[in-house]
Design a protein around this motif. Structure first.
Motif: not given
Ligand code: SF4
Length: 307
Positions: A38-44, A86-90
């Motif tokens: 899903g969409r990583c919640t850091h939401n960059c 690579d596609s979400t913040d662990p």
């Molecule tokens: S995966 Fe990386 S770039 Fe994407 S929202 Fe998370 S932290 Fe930000």
């Protein structure tokens, strides 16, 4: 008649990092695990992962991951580095509750896999005890020293100061560290003084390498930007209108990218750090391996030879 081996279920192995996603990736072979979907919640605002169906919508913790990884490591022979992620913040906020990343690390450390962490979160310091048990490189993404810029482009990620503090704690434990200025967005975080400050603070806390890139636009990103900041959206769409599409990514004009990265390399070398670019096609600028594995590969290759 079906042979015995054909009857046996195929052994699960760790998932390989899918580098062919773009022609310009120079990462050496490695495995890659995303503990959250899903969409990583850091939401960059510049997150490339939205390009991939699995990384949109509600963030989803992979609750059975530790058990799955335990099976996969049994079927995985080569002790290549394992990247998280690579596609979400662990270490996004849910990790405090679910500890899925930590669960994975416990299994990987037990089987002596080298670890590559890529994060924006100061929660990373929680797992220093595990990082010290295997070859580990921690990469922290720090795109600016300015809180207001960070709040605009990485709205839910910890502030730059907290990231530097966390990286210092990791480096103080003798664990190799990398700062990723990834991406540099023209007119947003491309100010020379800001870039210089990132490099200067990184060198003061013992960081070994700077890896940098310029922002690439993927499908869905313009809409995200438009919703977040119309003025920024219009400005960037104008700049990128002169750019080029490479492997499904809209790149800045080549000489603009080269100019930004060459200038940054000069600053990085002034501070005696290693430099690498990420998916830019400027290998000639790199003084080391882009993903930080240089710091675990030497020992790794020696390890592989004995295996
Ligand atoms: S995966 Fe990386 S770039 Fe994407 S929202 Fe998370 S932290 Fe930000």
């Amino acid at each position: 008649m079906m042979s015995e081996s054909a009857k046996r279920p195929k052994r699960k192995t760790l998932p390989k990092f899918n580098s062919p996603r773009t022609a310009l990736c120079t990462c050496p072979p490695k495995y890659n695990i995303n503990p959250y979907l899903g969409r990583c919640t850091h939401n960059c605002l510049y997150c490339y992962a939205i390009k991939f169906p699995g990384f949109n919508g509600k963030v989803t913790p992979r609750l059975n991951l530790k058990r799955e990884i335990s099976e996969m490591v049994e079927g995985t022979r080569r002790r290549l580095p394992v990247m998280l992620s690579d596609s979400t913040d662990p270490y996004q906020p849910l990790e405090r509750e679910y500890e899925l990343t930590r669960g994975c690390l416990e299994v990987l450390v037990k089987h002596r896999f080298p670890i590559l962490i890529v994060t924006k979160s100061d929660l990373v310091v929680r797992d220093i005890d595990l990082f010290k048990k295997t070859l580990t490189v921690v990469s922290m993404t720090i795109t600016t020293c300015h809180d207001d810029i960070a709040a605009l482009i990485e709205p839910n990620a910890p502030k730059p100061y907290a990231r530097f503090q966390a990286l210092k704690k990791v480096a103080d434990e003798g664990i190799p560290t990398v700062v990723r200025i990834d991406p540099i967005i023209p007119t947003v975080n491309s100010d020379l003084n800001d870039l210089k400050q990132i490099v200067s603070r990184a060198s003061k806390i013992g960081v070994k390498q700077i890896t940098a890139s310029t922002m690439k636009i993927v499908k869905g990103l313009p809409q995200l930007m438009r919703n977040a900041n119309l003025h920024l959206y219009s400005r960037l769409m104008k700049i990128y209108s002169e750019g080029e599409w490479i492997g499904g990514y809209k790149y800045l004009k080549r000489n603009l990218r080269l100019g930004i990265l060459k200038t940054l390399k000069a600053i990085v070398q002034e501070y005696g750090l290693e430099f690498a670019t990420c998916r830019e096609g400027f290998l000639e600028l790199n003084t080391t391996i882009c993903d930080g594995t240089f710091y675990c590969r030497k020992m790794l290759d020696g390890f592989l030879k004995h295996k």
